[in-house]
Enzyme design. Structure first.
Site, PDB file in Angstrom:
ATOM      1  N   GLN A  31     -15.233   1.970  -7.954  1.00 11.31           N
ATOM      2  CA  GLN A  31     -14.338   1.010  -7.102  1.00 11.31           C
ATOM      3  C   GLN A  31     -12.909   1.319  -7.054  1.00 11.31           C
ATOM      4  O   GLN A  31     -11.813   0.577  -6.538  1.00 11.31           O
ATOM      5  CB  GLN A  31     -13.891  -0.266  -8.123  1.00 11.31           C
ATOM      6  CG  GLN A  31     -15.414  -1.313  -8.195  1.00 11.31           C
ATOM      7  CD  GLN A  31     -14.998  -1.604  -9.671  1.00 11.31           C
ATOM      8  OE1 GLN A  31     -14.886  -3.164  -9.434  1.00 11.31           O
ATOM      9  NE2 GLN A  31     -15.482  -0.869 -10.941  1.00 11.31           N
ATOM     10  N   ASN A  32     -12.888   2.594  -7.554  1.00 13.29           N
ATOM     11  CA  ASN A  32     -11.602   2.949  -7.137  1.00 13.29           C
ATOM     12  C   ASN A  32     -11.541   3.191  -5.901  1.00 13.29           C
ATOM     13  O   ASN A  32     -11.914   4.056  -5.095  1.00 13.29           O
ATOM     14  CB  ASN A  32     -11.046   4.207  -8.090  1.00 13.29           C
ATOM     15  CG  ASN A  32     -10.924   3.031  -9.468  1.00 13.29           C
ATOM     16  OD1 ASN A  32     -10.732   2.297 -10.083  1.00 13.29           O
ATOM     17  ND2 ASN A  32     -11.089   4.282 -10.532  1.00 13.29           N
ATOM     18  N   HIS A  40     -15.238   0.209  -2.641  1.00 13.01           N
ATOM     19  CA  HIS A  40     -13.986  -0.263  -2.488  1.00 13.01           C
ATOM     20  C   HIS A  40     -13.113   0.504  -0.903  1.00 13.01           C
ATOM     21  O   HIS A  40     -11.948  -0.048  -0.664  1.00 13.01           O
ATOM     22  CB  HIS A  40     -12.965  -1.131  -3.649  1.00 13.01           C
ATOM     23  CG  HIS A  40     -13.933  -1.678  -3.922  1.00 13.01           C
ATOM     24  ND1 HIS A  40     -13.283  -2.472  -5.060  1.00 13.01           N
ATOM     25  CD2 HIS A  40     -15.258  -2.359  -3.711  1.00 13.01           C
ATOM     26  CE1 HIS A  40     -13.979  -3.051  -5.789  1.00 13.01           C
ATOM     27  NE2 HIS A  40     -15.465  -3.412  -4.450  1.00 13.01           N
ATOM     28  N   TYR A  80       0.778  -1.292   0.233  1.00 13.80           N
ATOM     29  CA  TYR A  80      -0.363   0.341  -0.292  1.00 13.80           C
ATOM     30  C   TYR A  80       0.628   1.403  -0.039  1.00 13.80           C
ATOM     31  O   TYR A  80       0.620   2.356  -0.853  1.00 13.80           O
ATOM     32  CB  TYR A  80      -0.965  -0.219   0.902  1.00 13.80           C
ATOM     33  CG  TYR A  80      -1.933  -0.613   1.165  1.00 13.80           C
ATOM     34  CD1 TYR A  80      -3.407  -0.068  -0.381  1.00 13.80           C
ATOM     35  CD2 TYR A  80      -2.776  -1.921   1.671  1.00 13.80           C
ATOM     36  CE1 TYR A  80      -4.346  -1.568  -0.480  1.00 13.80           C
ATOM     37  CE2 TYR A  80      -3.369  -3.109   1.109  1.00 13.80           C
ATOM     38  CZ  TYR A  80      -4.503  -2.366  -0.159  1.00 13.80           C
ATOM     39  OH  TYR A  80      -5.838  -3.201  -0.088  1.00 13.80           O
ATOM     40  N   ASP A 126      -8.330   5.523  -5.276  1.00 17.70           N
ATOM     41  CA  ASP A 126      -7.550   6.313  -5.625  1.00 17.70           C
ATOM     42  C   ASP A 126      -7.965   8.019  -4.949  1.00 17.70           C
ATOM     43  O   ASP A 126      -6.927   9.183  -4.498  1.00 17.70           O
ATOM     44  CB  ASP A 126      -7.075   6.486  -6.700  1.00 17.70           C
ATOM     45  CG  ASP A 126      -7.557   6.507  -8.071  1.00 17.70           C
ATOM     46  OD1 ASP A 126      -8.832   7.157  -7.649  1.00 17.70           O
ATOM     47  OD2 ASP A 126      -7.452   6.029  -9.028  1.00 17.70           O
ATOM     48  N   ASN A 145     -14.424   1.432 -22.750  1.00 17.61           N
ATOM     49  CA  ASN A 145     -13.547   0.357 -21.942  1.00 17.61           C
ATOM     50  C   ASN A 145     -12.936  -0.047 -23.430  1.00 17.61           C
ATOM     51  O   ASN A 145     -13.079   0.473 -24.350  1.00 17.61           O
ATOM     52  CB  ASN A 145     -14.141  -1.258 -21.441  1.00 17.61           C
ATOM     53  CG  ASN A 145     -13.478  -1.774 -20.832  1.00 17.61           C
ATOM     54  OD1 ASN A 145     -11.956  -1.839 -21.288  1.00 17.61           O
ATOM     55  ND2 ASN A 145     -12.940  -2.066 -19.516  1.00 17.61           N
ATOM     56  N   GLY A 173     -14.363   1.701 -17.768  1.00 22.95           N
ATOM     57  CA  GLY A 173     -12.864   1.270 -17.627  1.00 22.95           C
ATOM     58  C   GLY A 173     -13.032   0.072 -16.219  1.00 22.95           C
ATOM     59  O   GLY A 173     -12.262   0.132 -15.210  1.00 22.95           O
ATOM     60  N   THR A 174     -13.861  -0.889 -16.156  1.00 22.23           N
ATOM     61  CA  THR A 174     -13.690  -1.840 -15.094  1.00 22.23           C
ATOM     62  C   THR A 174     -13.655  -3.398 -15.783  1.00 22.23           C
ATOM     63  O   THR A 174     -14.094  -3.435 -17.027  1.00 22.23           O
ATOM     64  CB  THR A 174     -14.948  -1.640 -14.162  1.00 22.23           C
ATOM     65  OG1 THR A 174     -14.729  -3.379 -13.145  1.00 22.23           O
ATOM     66  CG2 THR A 174     -16.397  -1.525 -14.652  1.00 22.23           C
ATOM     67  N   SER A 175     -13.244  -4.335 -15.282  1.00 24.75           N
ATOM     68  CA  SER A 175     -12.950  -5.964 -16.266  1.00 24.75           C
ATOM     69  C   SER A 175     -14.455  -6.570 -15.811  1.00 24.75           C
ATOM     70  O   SER A 175     -14.310  -6.935 -16.354  1.00 24.75           O
ATOM     71  CB  SER A 175     -11.550  -6.520 -15.326  1.00 24.75           C
ATOM     72  OG  SER A 175     -11.768  -6.132 -14.176  1.00 24.75           O
TER      73      SER A 175
HETATM   74  P1  OAD Z   1      -8.892  -4.490 -14.155  1.00 20.11           P
HETATM   75  O1  OAD Z   1      -7.361  -4.056 -13.707  1.00 20.11           O
HETATM   76  O2  OAD Z   1      -9.366  -5.481 -13.253  1.00 20.11           O
HETATM   77  O3  OAD Z   1     -10.143  -3.994 -15.388  1.00 20.11           O
HETATM   78  C1  OAD Z   1      -9.659  -2.649 -15.426  1.00 20.11           C
HETATM   79  C2  OAD Z   1     -10.251  -2.394 -16.817  1.00 20.11           C
HETATM   80  O4  OAD Z   1     -10.203  -0.869 -17.660  1.00 20.11           O
HETATM   81  C3  OAD Z   1      -9.799  -3.634 -17.291  1.00 20.11           C
HETATM   82  O5  OAD Z   1     -10.823  -3.507 -18.834  1.00 20.11           O
HETATM   83  C4  OAD Z   1      -9.568  -2.463 -19.212  1.00 20.11           C
HETATM   84  O6  OAD Z   1     -10.092  -3.189 -20.622  1.00 20.11           O
HETATM   85  C5  OAD Z   1     -10.074  -1.066 -18.829  1.00 20.11           C
HETATM   86  N1  OAD Z   1      -8.926  -0.279 -19.076  1.00 20.11           N
HETATM   87  C6  OAD Z   1      -7.545   0.228 -19.166  1.00 20.11           C
HETATM   88  N2  OAD Z   1      -6.835   1.436 -19.377  1.00 20.11           N
HETATM   89  C7  OAD Z   1      -8.031   2.035 -20.084  1.00 20.11           C
HETATM   90  C8  OAD Z   1      -8.231   3.208 -20.562  1.00 20.11           C
HETATM   91  N3  OAD Z   1      -7.173   4.384 -20.585  1.00 20.11           N
HETATM   92  N4  OAD Z   1      -9.206   3.819 -20.985  1.00 20.11           N
HETATM   93  C9  OAD Z   1     -10.440   2.825 -20.563  1.00 20.11           C
HETATM   94  N5  OAD Z   1     -10.680   1.591 -20.283  1.00 20.11           N
HETATM   95  C10 OAD Z   1      -9.343   1.434 -19.666  1.00 20.11           C
HETATM   96  O7  OAD Z   1      -9.928  -2.820 -12.407  1.00 20.11           O
HETATM   97  P2  OAD Z   1     -11.144  -3.060 -12.118  1.00 20.11           P
HETATM   98  O8  OAD Z   1     -12.184  -3.149 -12.932  1.00 20.11           O
HETATM   99  O9  OAD Z   1     -11.172  -1.384 -11.408  1.00 20.11           O
HETATM  100  O10 OAD Z   1     -10.246  -4.457  -5.678  1.00 20.11           O
HETATM  101  O11 OAD Z   1     -11.115  -4.214 -10.683  1.00 20.11           O
HETATM  102  C11 OAD Z   1     -12.122  -4.204  -9.539  1.00 20.11           C
HETATM  103  C12 OAD Z   1     -11.403  -4.561  -8.579  1.00 20.11           C
HETATM  104  O12 OAD Z   1     -10.544  -5.458  -8.470  1.00 20.11           O
HETATM  105  C13 OAD Z   1     -10.535  -3.187  -7.988  1.00 20.11           C
HETATM  106  O13 OAD Z   1     -11.058  -2.143  -7.542  1.00 20.11           O
HETATM  107  C14 OAD Z   1      -9.339  -3.908  -6.958  1.00 20.11           C
HETATM  108  C15 OAD Z   1      -9.408  -5.296  -7.232  1.00 20.11           C
HETATM  109  O14 OAD Z   1      -8.550  -6.039  -7.494  1.00 20.11           O
HETATM  110  C16 OAD Z   1      -9.930  -3.992  -4.555  1.00 20.11           C
HETATM  111  O15 OAD Z   1      -8.867  -3.831  -4.469  1.00 20.11           O
HETATM  112  C17 OAD Z   1     -10.605  -4.129  -3.575  1.00 20.11           C
END
Ligand code: OAD
Length: 243
Positions: free
Chosen positions: A103-104, A121, A69, A106, A215, A189-191
């Site tokens: 979910q961010n 989160h 962290y 930051d 995305n 921007g979430t997976s």
């Molecule tokens: P991920 O790292 O799983 O996914 C990021 C997503 O953003 C992916 O689908 C990428 O394709 C997309 N991406 C990357 N760069 C981009 C850009 N410039 N513009 C648009 N899309 C873009 O992150 P999260 O989905 O946020 O939890 O992950 C969910 C949670 O898992 C997080 O909050 C965290 C993690 O473990 C905790 O820490 C509790």
């Protein structure tokens, strides 16, 4: 972005919407230089988030988890909101019935001016006492490892929801109510693999909302949304907001 994308349609839907919900993930902050979780640049000493962001990992080796962290805090402290964070803050100003679910951890949405939001989160700049459970802001960079509570001297932990832990009831209630009553839901921007947030697009869709994904890649959301806009958040999201 591919020609003939649904950009114009999404702009119209947003302009006409009463209730707007935005769900964001690490991709929106990637354009500010914050590593995503599932991209290769998010790896620290070859650990995955799932290895370190757990109560078990902290119980076993709090120093290791705090070092991770601390690395993330040092990195995030140098980053600024980008045009996508700013466009989301502008949506809040334009739409009285607005809710941002991020979910961010930051804090970049707040830095951009967003106020109607659930940081589901948690927030990397907040710490919680493992003894008396007091939550306080702590922006020390680097943070002292291992940090102690000034009130009861117990070990502090990041005020972050880890894998295996439940989201705050209030965040879930607010998010659920907003998703069920919105006309437009933007998923940025979430997976879409970490629950419960991964289920939020379906809740909005089943409740009748027009759902849009922004995305770089195809995700589990892509097949269920009404429009999928492929591109960088910082390029696409500002185009959706009317000046
Ligand atoms: P991920 O790292 O799983 O996914 C990021 C997503 O953003 C992916 O689908 C990428 O394709 C997309 N991406 C990357 N760069 C981009 C850009 N410039 N513009 C648009 N899309 C873009 O992150 P999260 O989905 O946020 O939890 O992950 C969910 C949670 O898992 C997080 O909050 C965290 C993690 O473990 C905790 O820490 C509790």
């Amino acid at each position: 972005m591919a020609p003939g994308s649904g950009l114009g349609l999404v702009r119209e839907k947003l302009a006409a919407a009463q209730g707007v919900v935005v769900l964001t993930g690490a991709g929106i902050s990637a354009d500010s230089g914050v590593p995503t979780f599932r991209g290769t640049d998010g790896l620290w000493r070859n650990f995955r988030a799932e290895d370190l962001a757990t109560p078990g990992a902290f119980a076993q080796d709090p120093r290791l988890v705090w070092e991770w962290y601390n690395w993330r805090r040092e990195l995030i402290a140098t980053k600024r909101p980008n045009a996508a964070h700013e466009a989301v803050a502008e949506m809040e100003r334009q739409h009285p019935q607005f809710w941002l679910i991020t979910q961010n951890v930051d804090g970049l949405h707040r830095a951009a001016g967003s106020r109607k939001l659930s940081e589901i989160h948690g927030n990397i700049w907040m710490v919680r006492c493992t003894g008396c459970r007091r939550v306080v802001e702590n922006r020390d960079v680097p943070i002292q490892i291992l940090p102690k509570c000034t009130a009861c001297h117990s070990l502090l932990r990041p005020h972050i929801v880890w894998f295996g832990e439940s989201l705050a009831e209030e965040d879930l209630r607010r998010s659920d109510a907003a998703l069920r009553s919105c006309d437009l839901c933007l998923i940025i921007g979430t997976s879409g693999v970490v629950y419960p947030a991964a289920g939020f697009a379906s809740i909005a869709k089943e409740a009748g909302a027009f759902v849009v994904e922004i995305n770089l890649d195809v995700t589990p959301h892509t097949s269920l949304v009404d429009v999928s806009l492929q591109g960088r958040a910082k390029d696409v999201v500002p185009l959706l907001v009317c000046a």
